[in-house]
Scaffold this motif. Structure first.
Motif, PDB file in Angstrom:
ATOM      1  N   THR A  64       0.885  -1.155   0.000  1.00 29.11           N
ATOM      2  CA  THR A  64       0.000   0.000   0.000  1.00 29.11           C
ATOM      3  C   THR A  64       0.924   1.206   0.000  1.00 29.11           C
ATOM      4  OG1 THR A  64      -0.115   0.202   2.416  1.00 29.11           O
ATOM      5  CG2 THR A  64      -1.726  -1.272   1.347  1.00 29.11           C
ATOM      6  N   THR A  65       0.403   2.381   0.106  1.00 29.16           N
ATOM      7  CA  THR A  65       1.261   3.567   0.079  1.00 29.16           C
ATOM      8  C   THR A  65       2.186   3.642   1.284  1.00 29.16           C
ATOM      9  OG1 THR A  65      -0.490   4.873   1.106  1.00 29.16           O
ATOM     10  CG2 THR A  65      -0.317   4.968  -1.305  1.00 29.16           C
ATOM     11  N   THR A  66       1.830   2.988   2.393  1.00 28.92           N
ATOM     12  CA  THR A  66       2.642   3.087   3.597  1.00 28.92           C
ATOM     13  C   THR A  66       3.138   1.746   4.141  1.00 28.92           C
ATOM     14  OG1 THR A  66       0.671   2.988   4.992  1.00 28.92           O
ATOM     15  CG2 THR A  66       1.473   5.188   4.363  1.00 28.92           C
ATOM     16  N   THR A  67       2.717   0.635   3.542  1.00 29.14           N
ATOM     17  CA  THR A  67       3.027  -0.665   4.134  1.00 29.14           C
ATOM     18  C   THR A  67       3.377  -1.707   3.082  1.00 29.14           C
ATOM     19  OG1 THR A  67       1.422  -0.160   5.867  1.00 29.14           O
ATOM     20  CG2 THR A  67       2.165  -2.425   5.737  1.00 29.14           C
ATOM     21  N   GLU A  68       4.356  -2.547   3.404  1.00 33.07           N
ATOM     22  CA  GLU A  68       4.705  -3.704   2.579  1.00 33.07           C
ATOM     23  C   GLU A  68       4.222  -4.951   3.315  1.00 33.07           C
ATOM     24  OE1 GLU A  68       8.609  -6.334   1.306  1.00 33.07           O
ATOM     25  OE2 GLU A  68       8.897  -4.315   2.073  1.00 33.07           O
ATOM     26  N   TYR A  69       3.481  -5.825   2.628  1.00 29.36           N
ATOM     27  CA  TYR A  69       2.998  -7.072   3.194  1.00 29.36           C
ATOM     28  C   TYR A  69       3.675  -8.229   2.471  1.00 29.36           C
ATOM     29  CZ  TYR A  69      -0.789  -4.146   4.974  1.00 29.36           C
ATOM     30  OH  TYR A  69      -1.516  -3.176   5.604  1.00 29.36           O
ATOM     31  N   GLU A  70       4.054  -9.254   3.232  1.00 31.33           N
ATOM     32  CA  GLU A  70       4.670 -10.428   2.630  1.00 31.33           C
ATOM     33  C   GLU A  70       4.055 -11.676   3.260  1.00 31.33           C
ATOM     34  OE1 GLU A  70       9.062 -12.426   2.420  1.00 31.33           O
ATOM     35  OE2 GLU A  70       8.926 -10.250   2.324  1.00 31.33           O
ATOM     36  N   TYR A  71       3.590 -12.594   2.415  1.00 28.48           N
ATOM     37  CA  TYR A  71       2.979 -13.838   2.875  1.00 28.48           C
ATOM     38  C   TYR A  71       3.675 -15.022   2.244  1.00 28.48           C
ATOM     39  CZ  TYR A  71      -1.026 -11.463   4.944  1.00 28.48           C
ATOM     40  OH  TYR A  71      -1.829 -10.682   5.735  1.00 28.48           O
ATOM     41  N   GLU A  72       3.864 -16.090   3.019  1.00 27.27           N
ATOM     42  CA  GLU A  72       4.330 -17.368   2.501  1.00 27.27           C
ATOM     43  C   GLU A  72       3.151 -18.328   2.653  1.00 27.27           C
ATOM     44  OE1 GLU A  72       7.555 -20.806   3.592  1.00 27.27           O
ATOM     45  OE2 GLU A  72       8.067 -18.738   4.064  1.00 27.27           O
ATOM     46  N   ILE A  73       2.732 -18.918   1.524  1.00 25.81           N
ATOM     47  CA  ILE A  73       1.531 -19.752   1.514  1.00 25.81           C
ATOM     48  C   ILE A  73       1.893 -21.155   1.037  1.00 25.81           C
ATOM     49  CG2 ILE A  73      -0.770 -20.017   0.507  1.00 25.81           C
ATOM     50  CD1 ILE A  73      -0.793 -16.917   0.261  1.00 25.81           C
ATOM     51  N   ASN A  74       1.384 -22.161   1.740  1.00 24.17           N
ATOM     52  CA  ASN A  74       1.589 -23.551   1.349  1.00 24.17           C
ATOM     53  C   ASN A  74       0.806 -23.797   0.068  1.00 24.17           C
ATOM     54  OD1 ASN A  74       0.989 -26.436   1.098  1.00 24.17           O
ATOM     55  ND2 ASN A  74       1.944 -26.637   3.114  1.00 24.17           N
ATOM     56  N   ALA A  75       1.510 -24.148  -1.010  1.00 25.94           N
ATOM     57  CA  ALA A  75       0.873 -24.327  -2.320  1.00 25.94           C
ATOM     58  C   ALA A  75      -0.107 -25.493  -2.331  1.00 25.94           C
ATOM     59  CB  ALA A  75       1.940 -24.537  -3.389  1.00 25.94           C
ATOM     60  N   ALA A  76       0.143 -26.517  -1.545  1.00 29.59           N
ATOM     61  CA  ALA A  76      -0.726 -27.695  -1.549  1.00 29.59           C
ATOM     62  C   ALA A  76      -2.025 -27.464  -0.773  1.00 29.59           C
ATOM     63  CB  ALA A  76       0.022 -28.891  -0.969  1.00 29.59           C
ATOM     64  N   THR A  77      -1.915 -26.759   0.377  1.00 33.30           N
ATOM     65  CA  THR A  77      -3.094 -26.613   1.237  1.00 33.30           C
ATOM     66  C   THR A  77      -3.708 -25.221   1.210  1.00 33.30           C
ATOM     67  OG1 THR A  77      -1.804 -25.932   3.174  1.00 33.30           O
ATOM     68  CG2 THR A  77      -2.129 -28.320   2.824  1.00 33.30           C
ATOM     69  N   GLY A  78      -2.941 -24.227   0.775  1.00 31.40           N
ATOM     70  CA  GLY A  78      -3.423 -22.845   0.796  1.00 31.40           C
ATOM     71  C   GLY A  78      -3.291 -22.188   2.159  1.00 31.40           C
ATOM     72  N   ALA A  79      -2.717 -22.890   3.123  1.00 29.53           N
ATOM     73  CA  ALA A  79      -2.554 -22.349   4.475  1.00 29.53           C
ATOM     74  C   ALA A  79      -1.432 -21.314   4.501  1.00 29.53           C
ATOM     75  CB  ALA A  79      -2.232 -23.469   5.459  1.00 29.53           C
ATOM     76  N   VAL A  80      -1.635 -20.251   5.277  1.00 29.80           N
ATOM     77  CA  VAL A  80      -0.598 -19.240   5.456  1.00 29.80           C
ATOM     78  C   VAL A  80       0.460 -19.811   6.395  1.00 29.80           C
ATOM     79  CG1 VAL A  80      -0.078 -16.940   6.327  1.00 29.80           C
ATOM     80  CG2 VAL A  80      -2.198 -17.334   5.060  1.00 29.80           C
ATOM     81  N   VAL A  81       1.684 -19.934   5.908  1.00 25.84           N
ATOM     82  CA  VAL A  81       2.798 -20.457   6.697  1.00 25.84           C
ATOM     83  C   VAL A  81       3.408 -19.346   7.530  1.00 25.84           C
ATOM     84  CG1 VAL A  81       5.067 -21.573   6.580  1.00 25.84           C
ATOM     85  CG2 VAL A  81       3.263 -22.246   4.988  1.00 25.84           C
ATOM     86  N   SER A  82       3.587 -18.159   6.940  1.00 23.24           N
ATOM     87  CA  SER A  82       4.110 -17.013   7.669  1.00 23.24           C
ATOM     88  C   SER A  82       3.664 -15.747   6.960  1.00 23.24           C
ATOM     89  CB  SER A  82       5.637 -17.054   7.763  1.00 23.24           C
ATOM     90  OG  SER A  82       6.221 -16.857   6.504  1.00 23.24           O
ATOM     91  N   HIS A  83       3.672 -14.651   7.719  1.00 22.52           N
ATOM     92  CA  HIS A  83       3.384 -13.352   7.116  1.00 22.52           C
ATOM     93  C   HIS A  83       4.110 -12.272   7.889  1.00 22.52           C
ATOM     94  CE1 HIS A  83       0.251 -13.225  10.262  1.00 22.52           C
ATOM     95  NE2 HIS A  83       0.314 -11.932  10.141  1.00 22.52           N
ATOM     96  N   SER A  84       4.374 -11.167   7.199  1.00 27.84           N
ATOM     97  CA  SER A  84       5.015 -10.031   7.850  1.00 27.84           C
ATOM     98  C   SER A  84       4.475  -8.747   7.256  1.00 27.84           C
ATOM     99  CB  SER A  84       6.539 -10.092   7.689  1.00 27.84           C
ATOM    100  OG  SER A  84       6.905  -9.932   6.345  1.00 27.84           O
ATOM    101  N   GLN A  85       4.658  -7.678   8.007  1.00 28.22           N
ATOM    102  CA  GLN A  85       4.199  -6.354   7.600  1.00 28.22           C
ATOM    103  C   GLN A  85       5.273  -5.363   7.991  1.00 28.22           C
ATOM    104  OE1 GLN A  85       0.356  -5.344   9.207  1.00 28.22           O
ATOM    105  NE2 GLN A  85       0.925  -3.219   9.437  1.00 28.22           N
ATOM    106  N   GLU A  86       5.613  -4.451   7.087  1.00 28.31           N
ATOM    107  CA  GLU A  86       6.655  -3.462   7.380  1.00 28.31           C
ATOM    108  C   GLU A  86       6.189  -2.097   6.903  1.00 28.31           C
ATOM    109  OE1 GLU A  86      11.366  -2.604   6.455  1.00 28.31           O
ATOM    110  OE2 GLU A  86      10.468  -4.480   5.840  1.00 28.31           O
ATOM    111  N   THR A  87       6.342  -1.093   7.770  1.00 26.90           N
ATOM    112  CA  THR A  87       6.008   0.276   7.402  1.00 26.90           C
ATOM    113  C   THR A  87       7.071   0.799   6.450  1.00 26.90           C
ATOM    114  OG1 THR A  87       4.960   0.625   9.532  1.00 26.90           O
ATOM    115  CG2 THR A  87       5.563   2.594   8.283  1.00 26.90           C
ATOM    116  N   ILE A  88       6.627   1.396   5.362  1.00 29.39           N
ATOM    117  CA  ILE A  88       7.529   1.937   4.352  1.00 29.39           C
ATOM    118  C   ILE A  88       7.733   3.414   4.633  1.00 29.39           C
ATOM    119  CG2 ILE A  88       7.839   2.399   1.893  1.00 29.39           C
ATOM    120  CD1 ILE A  88       5.889   0.077   1.372  1.00 29.39           C
ATOM    121  N   SER A  89       8.974   3.859   4.632  1.00 24.96           N
ATOM    122  CA  SER A  89       9.285   5.271   4.823  1.00 24.96           C
ATOM    123  C   SER A  89       8.961   6.021   3.545  1.00 24.96           C
ATOM    124  CB  SER A  89      10.764   5.443   5.162  1.00 24.96           C
ATOM    125  OG  SER A  89      11.072   6.817   5.225  1.00 24.96           O
TER     126      SER A  89
END
Length: 114
Positions: A5-30
């Protein structure tokens, strides 16, 4: 998967077989439009480590009694003081970077604890 988004970077790791979210992170962008131009805060003008811990636990939806291996460290990142908060709860591992001046969550990650 990453998106911004204009102020945030989102990153997700998703299991391709099950669709389950393995991990996620969010970082404020300067964006360069905030009032913080590299000034640092003196230790009297920051939140406490206990407050940083509470902010992280509340955001994660974890009670202190359910958290283990809790670590809180005051550090400098890009010229500003931040608390690095890490802990585990259940099968998850959490990592936060919290701005010491006002308690803003700058970055967080949540992933399955191996």
């Amino acid at each position: 998967m990453e998106f911004y988004t204009t102020t945030t970077e989102y990153e997700y790791e998703i299991n391709a077989a099950t669709g389950a979210v393995v991990s996620h992170s969010q970082e404020t962008i300067s964006t360069g439009t905030t009032g913080t131009t590299g000034t640092t805060t003196t230790s009297g003008d920051i939140i406490t480590s206990a407050e940083a811990k509470k902010i992280a636990l509340n955001h994660a939806g974890v009670t202190e009694s359910n958290a283990r291996e809790m670590e809180v460290e005051l550090d400098k990142d890009d010229g500003i003081q931040v608390y690095e908060v890490e802990f585990k709860s259940g099968t998850m591992e959490y990592s936060y970077e919290i701005k010491a001046a006002d308690g803003t969550i700058l970055d967080y990650e949540q992933e399955v604890d191996d």
